[in-house]
Scaffold this active site. Structure first.
Site, PDB file in Angstrom:
ATOM      1  N   TYR A 111       0.778  -1.153   0.072  1.00 33.84           N
ATOM      2  CA  TYR A 111       0.072  -0.231   0.250  1.00 33.84           C
ATOM      3  C   TYR A 111       0.836   1.386   0.145  1.00 33.84           C
ATOM      4  CZ  TYR A 111      -3.022  -3.715   1.608  1.00 33.84           C
ATOM      5  OH  TYR A 111      -3.799  -4.675   1.720  1.00 33.84           O
ATOM      6  N   ASP A 160       2.943   2.727  -2.445  1.00 25.88           N
ATOM      7  CA  ASP A 160       2.831   3.450  -3.609  1.00 25.88           C
ATOM      8  C   ASP A 160       1.271   4.066  -3.711  1.00 25.88           C
ATOM      9  OD1 ASP A 160       5.219   2.407  -4.096  1.00 25.88           O
ATOM     10  OD2 ASP A 160       4.760   1.280  -5.775  1.00 25.88           O
ATOM     11  N   ARG A 201       7.175   1.797   8.858  1.00 27.41           N
ATOM     12  CA  ARG A 201       7.511   0.818   7.721  1.00 27.41           C
ATOM     13  C   ARG A 201       7.485   1.809   6.432  1.00 27.41           C
ATOM     14  NH1 ARG A 201       3.113  -3.669   6.451  1.00 27.41           N
ATOM     15  NH2 ARG A 201       2.414  -2.732   4.517  1.00 27.41           N
ATOM     16  N   GLY A 202       8.575   1.671   5.539  1.00 31.13           N
ATOM     17  CA  GLY A 202       8.181   1.835   4.327  1.00 31.13           C
ATOM     18  C   GLY A 202       8.388   3.700   4.355  1.00 31.13           C
ATOM     19  N   GLU A 203       7.941   4.236   3.284  1.00 30.50           N
ATOM     20  CA  GLU A 203       8.102   5.813   2.979  1.00 30.50           C
ATOM     21  C   GLU A 203       6.836   6.452   3.623  1.00 30.50           C
ATOM     22  OE1 GLU A 203       7.739   8.857  -0.546  1.00 30.50           O
ATOM     23  OE2 GLU A 203       9.057   6.990  -1.066  1.00 30.50           O
ATOM     24  N   ASP A 204       5.735   6.489   3.350  1.00 28.68           N
ATOM     25  CA  ASP A 204       4.610   7.097   3.927  1.00 28.68           C
ATOM     26  C   ASP A 204       4.434   7.133   5.199  1.00 28.68           C
ATOM     27  OD1 ASP A 204       2.316   8.832   3.066  1.00 28.68           O
ATOM     28  OD2 ASP A 204       1.155   7.358   3.828  1.00 28.68           O
ATOM     29  N   SER A 205       4.394   5.969   5.887  1.00 29.19           N
ATOM     30  CA  SER A 205       4.100   5.939   7.398  1.00 29.19           C
ATOM     31  C   SER A 205       5.453   6.537   8.050  1.00 29.19           C
ATOM     32  CB  SER A 205       3.968   4.541   7.914  1.00 29.19           C
ATOM     33  OG  SER A 205       4.887   3.690   7.714  1.00 29.19           O
ATOM     34  N   TYR A 262       7.041  -4.820   8.580  1.00 29.92           N
ATOM     35  CA  TYR A 262       7.296  -6.064   8.041  1.00 29.92           C
ATOM     36  C   TYR A 262       7.821  -7.148   8.979  1.00 29.92           C
ATOM     37  CZ  TYR A 262       7.685  -2.321   4.416  1.00 29.92           C
ATOM     38  OH  TYR A 262       7.730  -1.323   3.535  1.00 29.92           O
ATOM     39  N   GLN A 269      -5.740   6.981   6.160  1.00 29.97           N
ATOM     40  CA  GLN A 269      -4.735   7.775   6.393  1.00 29.97           C
ATOM     41  C   GLN A 269      -4.677   8.685   7.573  1.00 29.97           C
ATOM     42  OE1 GLN A 269      -3.864   9.329   2.229  1.00 29.97           O
ATOM     43  NE2 GLN A 269      -2.113   7.829   2.141  1.00 29.97           N
TER      44      GLN A 269
END
Length: 389
Positions: free
Chosen positions: A23, A25, A279-283, A201, A263
């Site tokens: 989710y 992207d 984790r990742g970019e957005d969060s 993750y 969101q």
């Protein structure tokens, strides 16, 4: 509260997003689309190939609708073969998702070709500023694609954020945080208690961290939205389920399952917690704007390429901390990301606890430093308008 609108042209944008996994992207693309409309007064058409995944982060999305409008954004299904449409003035290819060939041909037929932007992934690495905004001519068509890199310095594309975010965050903490926590089933916090959100993750460091939380002196309430880490957590509690609403306890640790949320609700969860594992970019970006301490898990890549991204952001994040607190933050981030030579997760947690006050003060001040990079949506609009003139 409405966002303040940025003056300028009301330009038509097409944003293309190919949902790959996790989710991330679609999360970035949707947040950008909303900010372009509400914060910058632009017209945005968002093309998405997986509306079911989109629905997970924004439940108002109808997965069966070929076209729908939400938050002022025109949302379209990206199908193969692609629909015949007139290209927008600005075309954003999210994360190199590859535009449909028919759409590319239509772009090339326009008397004034669109501004074509490839929105890259966020990184704090030093090379980003040197590559931001560089052009790349198409090998066959009379089109030029520009590489737009979000980043942490003024020479990059900046960071995704709404102009009124800090105001909304402070109002929530003043007026709504207690009710929000009560709605999650939480009792009033005990003195010294940690409320920790965990969005991650799969992670080899998790068992050691759970042991440290369960066996520590401080009570820990861990709030876990549905996601990839849940099966591993269930194994850590003897196979007991952790679906939304379930609660498991071990020693001083309580773990609560939460539903996967949209969101805006996730922002409120970040604001309500004392520490956020993301984790990742957005969060990761939202956790930084939350003005709360965070532990980031970079998206795992082959040959541990993500460790360079981790170290780049870590170096920037701890630069203003005292040496002892900086080592505590670095130790926890590296342990959580499996960096060779990192301390064990339990030891890293002990070091973090000892520096809690300094780390919290640093996190509270951090959004003020982030603001220097500028807002992603506004910098995109400025970049596009300069090439449309």
């Amino acid at each position: 509260m409405p966002w303040s609108r940025m003056p300028g042209m009301r330009t038509h944008w097409d944003i293309f997003c190919n949902v790959i996994d996790n989710y991330g992207d679609i999360g970035v693309a949707w947040r950008l689309a909303r900010q372009l409309v509400a914060g910058c007064g632009q017209r945005v058409r968002l093309w998405v190939d997986d509306l079911a995944a989109f629905n997970r982060i924004w439940p108002a999305v109808d997965p069966r609708a070929a076209a729908q409008t939400l938050e002022g954004v025109d949302i379209r299904v990206w199908r193969v073969p692609f629909a015949h449409v007139e290209p927008a003035q600005v075309v954003v290819e999210a994360f190199g998702c590859a535009l449909p060939e028919d759409y590319l041909a239509a772009m090339a037929r326009r008397a004034s070709p669109p501004v074509w932007i490839n929105l890259e992934y966020l990184s704090a690495e030093s090379w980003v500023a040197d590559h931001h905004g560089l052009p790349s001519p198409h090998p066959r068509l009379p089109l030029t694609r520009y590489f737009f890199f979000p980043g942490y310095t003024t020479g990059t594309g900046g960071l995704a954020v709404e102009p009124d975010l800090a105001t909304r965050r402070d109002a929530f903490l003043r007026d709504d945080a207690e009710r929000f926590c009560a709605d999650l089933g939480l009792a009033p916090a005990q003195p010294g208690e940690w409320r920790i959100s965990l969005f991650a993750y799969e992670n080899e460091a998790l068992p050691g961290l759970l042991d440290a939380w369960a066996g520590g002196a401080d009570r820990v309430v861990c709030l876990v939205p549905e996601g990839r880490i849940v099966p591993q957590l269930e194994r850590g509690f003897g196979g007991r389920p952790l679906t939304p609403g379930d609660v498991s306890e071990r020693g001083r640790l309580q773990v609560r399952g939460l539903p996967f949320t949209d969101q805006d609700a996730y922002d409120r969860l970040l604001w309500a917690c004392d520490l956020n594992f993301v984790r990742g970019e957005d969060s990761c970006v939202r956790a930084q704007w939350a003005a709360r301490p965070l532990v980031w898990q970079a998206y795992p890549q082959a040959e541990a390429a993500h460790h360079a991204k981790l170290e780049a952001l870590l170096a920037r994040y701890v630069a203003a901390l005292d040496p002892v607190s900086a080592r505590a933050v670095a130790g926890m981030w590296r342990a959580w990301n499996g960096v060779p030579g990192a301390p064990a997760a339990g030891d890293a947690w002990g070091a973090w606890q000892a520096q809690r006050q300094a780390i919290e003060a640093h996190a509270h001040a951090w959004p003020g430093r982030l603001a220097d990079a500028g807002r992603l949506a506004e910098k995109l609009v400025e970049f596009a308008e300069n090439r449309l003139k």
